[in-house]
Design a protein around this motif. Structure first.
Motif, short mmCIF file in Angstrom:
data_model
loop_
_atom_site.label_atom_id
_atom_site.label_comp_id
_atom_site.label_asym_id
_atom_site.label_seq_id
_atom_site.Cartn_x
_atom_site.Cartn_y
_atom_site.Cartn_z
N VAL A 165 3.38 6.13 -5.41
CA VAL A 165 3.44 6.23 -6.86
C VAL A 165 2.16 6.84 -7.42
O VAL A 165 2.17 7.52 -8.45
N GLY A 166 1.04 6.58 -6.74
CA GLY A 166 -0.24 7.11 -7.20
C GLY A 166 -1.00 6.17 -8.09
O GLY A 166 -2.00 6.56 -8.70
N GLN A 167 -0.55 4.93 -8.15
CA GLN A 167 -1.27 3.91 -8.92
C GLN A 167 -0.85 2.53 -8.42
O GLN A 167 0.15 2.39 -7.71
N PRO A 171 13.18 -0.45 -7.42
CA PRO A 171 13.37 0.86 -8.06
C PRO A 171 12.62 2.00 -7.38
O PRO A 171 13.06 3.16 -7.42
N TYR A 172 11.49 1.68 -6.75
CA TYR A 172 10.68 2.72 -6.11
C TYR A 172 11.27 3.19 -4.78
O TYR A 172 10.86 4.23 -4.26
N ASN A 228 0.82 -1.21 0.00
CA ASN A 228 0.00 0.00 0.00
C ASN A 228 0.85 1.27 0.00
O ASN A 228 0.51 2.26 -0.66
N ALA A 229 1.96 1.24 0.74
CA ALA A 229 2.83 2.42 0.82
C ALA A 229 3.43 2.75 -0.55
O ALA A 229 3.49 3.92 -0.95
N VAL A 230 3.90 1.73 -1.26
CA VAL A 230 4.46 1.96 -2.59
C VAL A 230 3.39 2.48 -3.55
O VAL A 230 3.59 3.49 -4.24
#
Length: 236
Positions: A166-168, A182-183, A160-162
């Protein structure tokens, strides 16, 4: 400090192809042996490209064993790397989780023995309680030390945090997922992760490792890698 010259992308380390005659060109050797065979080694290998060619050689292995098995395998790997390089290995780390070490006395005993054996052989331990993915989660959000967090909750919070950052919905699973890596840099903060992990360590400073949930000492390995990256990329 002596001048280290220009930084260059270390293709030799990235590919893992080091010819025997080139071992002598490396200034320092660092070995990291991980419990996990996928996420942990993949993450640690991302640091390789930041070392200039023939500066520090970073060997990373994933062995798929319990904590004591990881430490014992690390001892074997030390001798293997020494045989290849004809040099002492300057710094050695193991990476493993608490996982089910508290499930019964036998596992708890093996967990404790892992630390005792590592100390005897001067092996550093970047442990996490309960799981390695806690270190990833700390890149995105605070984690309270007041209530133990089961691993399933860590995986869900990480996913959920990632996705929220990211917004998606780019991540479908927070467990053993290299797609998250990568995130960590693009949407997370390594500095925040280090500071948050240090705060957890301070909270559990008088608590046995097996009972220190949530906590991760991955920040110590990352700080060590970053310090060597800074040193070898130093320009006068």
């Amino acid at each position: 400090m002596a001048k280290r010259g220009k930084t260059s992308f270390n293709k030799e380390q990235e590919s893992g192809e080091v010819r025997v005659e080139k071992w002598r060109k490396y200034l320092r050797f660092l070995l990291v042996v991980c419990e996990d065979q996928n996420t942990e080694p993949t993450y640690i290998k991302t640091f390789k490209r930041h070392f200039p060619a023939h500066s520090l050689y970073l060997e990373v292995a994933g062995v798929g064993l319990d904590p004591l098995g990881v430490v014992n395998k690390t001892i074997e790997k030390i001798e293997e790397l020494k045989g290849l390089t004809k040099r002492e290995i300057d710094e050695v780390w193991t990476v493993f989780d608490k996982d089910d070490a508290d499930l019964n006395q036998a596992r708890a005993a093996r967990f404790d023995e892992a630390f005792a054996t590592a100390k005897l052989h001067r092996i550093n331990i970047a442990w996490s309680n309960e799981v390695f993915e806690l270190w990833f989660l700390l890149h995105f959000e605070e984690v309270s030390p007041d209530i133990p967090i089961p691993r399933a909750a860590i995986y869900e919070r990480l996913k959920n945090a990632v996705n929220n950052s990211v917004g998606q919905n780019v991540i479908s699973d927070g467990h053993s997922n290299v797609d998250i890596i990568p995130y960590l840099r693009s949407h997370g903060s390594e500095l925040d992760a280090i500071n948050r992990a240090k705060a957890l360590a301070r909270h559990f400073s008088n608590t046995a490792i097996i009972g220190s949930n949530p906590a991760s000492k991955m920040y110590q390995l990352v700080e060590s890698l970053n310090s060597w990256i800074a040193y070898y990329n130093f320009r006068c």
